[in-house]
Motif scaffolding. Sequence first.
Motif, mmCIF file in Angstrom:
data_model
loop_
_atom_site.group_PDB
_atom_site.id
_atom_site.type_symbol
_atom_site.label_atom_id
_atom_site.label_comp_id
_atom_site.label_asym_id
_atom_site.label_seq_id
_atom_site.Cartn_x
_atom_site.Cartn_y
_atom_site.Cartn_z
ATOM 1 N N GLY A 188 0.872 -1.061 -0.103
ATOM 2 C CA GLY A 188 -0.135 0.072 0.040
ATOM 3 C C GLY A 188 0.769 1.296 -0.162
ATOM 4 N N LYS A 189 1.901 1.287 0.583
ATOM 5 C CA LYS A 189 2.916 2.305 0.873
ATOM 6 C C LYS A 189 3.543 2.744 -0.570
ATOM 7 C CE LYS A 189 6.710 4.287 3.413
ATOM 8 N NZ LYS A 189 7.759 4.236 4.499
ATOM 9 N N PHE A 190 3.862 1.400 -1.203
ATOM 10 C CA PHE A 190 4.543 1.568 -2.366
ATOM 11 C C PHE A 190 3.613 2.184 -3.444
ATOM 12 C CE2 PHE A 190 5.678 -0.485 -6.711
ATOM 13 C CZ PHE A 190 6.731 -0.455 -6.525
ATOM 14 N N LEU A 191 2.472 1.756 -3.460
ATOM 15 C CA LEU A 191 1.355 2.329 -4.465
ATOM 16 C C LEU A 191 1.112 3.896 -4.207
ATOM 17 C CD1 LEU A 191 -1.121 -0.591 -4.353
ATOM 18 C CD2 LEU A 191 0.137 0.120 -6.190
ATOM 19 N N MET A 192 1.016 4.164 -2.769
ATOM 20 C CA MET A 192 0.815 5.392 -2.641
ATOM 21 C C MET A 192 2.063 6.513 -2.875
ATOM 22 S SD MET A 192 -2.378 6.060 -1.924
ATOM 23 C CE MET A 192 -2.055 7.799 -1.520
ATOM 24 N N GLN A 193 3.021 6.026 -2.725
ATOM 25 C CA GLN A 193 4.591 6.656 -3.186
ATOM 26 C C GLN A 193 4.488 6.811 -4.820
ATOM 27 O OE1 GLN A 193 7.554 3.896 -1.655
ATOM 28 N NE2 GLN A 193 7.953 5.322 0.130
ATOM 29 N N LEU A 194 3.997 5.886 -5.501
ATOM 30 C CA LEU A 194 4.010 6.023 -6.926
ATOM 31 C C LEU A 194 2.934 7.049 -7.149
ATOM 32 C CD1 LEU A 194 4.162 5.222 -9.851
ATOM 33 C CD2 LEU A 194 2.451 3.472 -9.374
ATOM 34 N N ILE A 195 1.790 7.034 -6.564
ATOM 35 C CA ILE A 195 0.511 7.912 -6.919
ATOM 36 C C ILE A 195 1.023 9.462 -6.553
ATOM 37 C CG2 ILE A 195 -1.431 9.071 -5.754
ATOM 38 C CD1 ILE A 195 -1.903 6.920 -7.886
ATOM 39 N N GLU A 196 1.746 9.597 -5.524
ATOM 40 C CA GLU A 196 2.452 11.024 -5.387
ATOM 41 C C GLU A 196 3.369 11.338 -6.477
ATOM 42 O OE1 GLU A 196 3.859 10.883 -1.119
ATOM 43 O OE2 GLU A 196 2.048 10.272 -0.540
ATOM 44 N N LEU A 197 4.403 10.492 -6.681
ATOM 45 C CA LEU A 197 5.214 10.879 -7.936
ATOM 46 C C LEU A 197 4.207 11.279 -9.250
ATOM 47 C CD1 LEU A 197 7.867 8.203 -7.444
ATOM 48 C CD2 LEU A 197 8.088 10.586 -7.198
ATOM 49 N N ILE A 198 3.571 10.528 -9.614
ATOM 50 C CA ILE A 198 2.368 10.737 -10.803
ATOM 51 C C ILE A 198 2.048 12.173 -10.613
ATOM 52 C CG2 ILE A 198 0.455 10.017 -11.944
ATOM 53 C CD1 ILE A 198 1.272 7.006 -11.389
ATOM 54 N N ALA A 199 1.436 12.513 -9.358
ATOM 55 C CA ALA A 199 0.634 13.769 -9.125
ATOM 56 C C ALA A 199 1.640 14.867 -9.535
ATOM 57 C CB ALA A 199 0.105 13.894 -7.738
ATOM 58 N N GLN A 200 2.931 14.738 -8.921
ATOM 59 C CA GLN A 200 3.839 15.936 -8.891
ATOM 60 C C GLN A 200 4.209 15.904 -10.523
ATOM 61 O OE1 GLN A 200 6.525 16.262 -5.112
ATOM 62 N NE2 GLN A 200 5.584 14.305 -4.963
ATOM 63 N N LYS A 201 4.372 14.930 -11.144
ATOM 64 C CA LYS A 201 4.939 15.087 -12.601
ATOM 65 C C LYS A 201 4.001 15.714 -13.459
ATOM 66 C CE LYS A 201 6.840 12.234 -16.474
ATOM 67 N NZ LYS A 201 8.008 13.314 -16.567
ATOM 68 N N LYS A 202 2.594 15.418 -13.222
ATOM 69 C CA LYS A 202 1.355 15.972 -13.697
ATOM 70 C C LYS A 202 1.093 17.253 -13.267
ATOM 71 C CE LYS A 202 0.784 14.096 -16.836
ATOM 72 N NZ LYS A 202 1.421 14.013 -18.164
ATOM 73 N N CYS A 203 2.050 17.999 -12.364
ATOM 74 C CA CYS A 203 1.541 19.250 -11.995
ATOM 75 C C CYS A 203 0.446 19.413 -11.138
ATOM 76 C CB CYS A 203 1.861 20.140 -13.044
ATOM 77 S SG CYS A 203 3.174 20.180 -13.926
ATOM 78 N N MET A 204 0.078 18.419 -10.617
ATOM 79 C CA MET A 204 -1.033 18.557 -9.627
ATOM 80 C C MET A 204 -0.391 19.014 -8.221
ATOM 81 S SD MET A 204 -3.666 17.247 -11.276
ATOM 82 C CE MET A 204 -2.872 17.956 -12.680
ATOM 83 N N GLY A 205 -1.593 19.789 -7.618
ATOM 84 C CA GLY A 205 -1.241 20.749 -6.338
ATOM 85 C C GLY A 205 -1.156 19.690 -5.012
#
Length: 267
Positions: A188-205
Amino acid sequence: MDSKTPQRRRRSSVIQNGTITREKKPKRSEVLAKKKAVEQSIKSARAEKDHLASFPEFRHFVNNGLSMCLKSGCGDTLSSPVKHYVQSLLKLNMEGPYGSEWLDEEKVKRREMVAPEAHYIFVHEDANSVGDETRMMLSAEEASTSCVEDSGPLVGFLHYRFVLEEDVPVLYVYELQIEPRVQGKGLGKFLMQLIELIAQKKCMGAVMLTVQKANLLALNFYLSKLRYIISTISPSKMGIEKSYEILCKTFNDEAKTILETMENRGF
């Protein structure tokens, strides 16, 4: 020379000297340009089909006896077996926390899961590692339909979308569902780390999500282990009694001001 130039200079000078503390109101053109940029960032993020492509190191998870592979998907292209799996795992994990609300909530989730804007990360067991000891906790019939392509059975999924919250572009996690037998092993932590990286790469706040108050394990996971906070737009922060909290993790000052800082919302 523009006759307004001296006035603009004087105003700017006064502000710099600290004699005026009132924030300068942005021009309409600036507001519209910002709005257009935000809309474009969300449109661009939604259009990309495989967000894992930018993070190849996250295509595999090997830890604590687990060997998993991750794949991307979209709500409007889910196969019938995968839809059935998603519905079954949702019921397995969420019927308890939702209690009497589950029957209505299940109908909502069935509509949400197949929307074109629904993005997925699917977690499969590596085909070579599947054995009797790694059977999923759903029925044998459901397990037999969960294999996709060259991967082993599904063991979980993450459903997320790119949306606007309070005029802030955010990645909203609709579902993070993992089979009980593979929980507590870092997946679960691994998946959320991935999601946070995706969010930042796509310029989400920010990354945002909703958690049932009755789901104490999930609340502890997000608040204590991942350092999410209860957002200012969560019902409890607005004096409204609901069965859920809205959590967030912000990545820039504007998102922090709007989604985290109570003083800026008049509370």
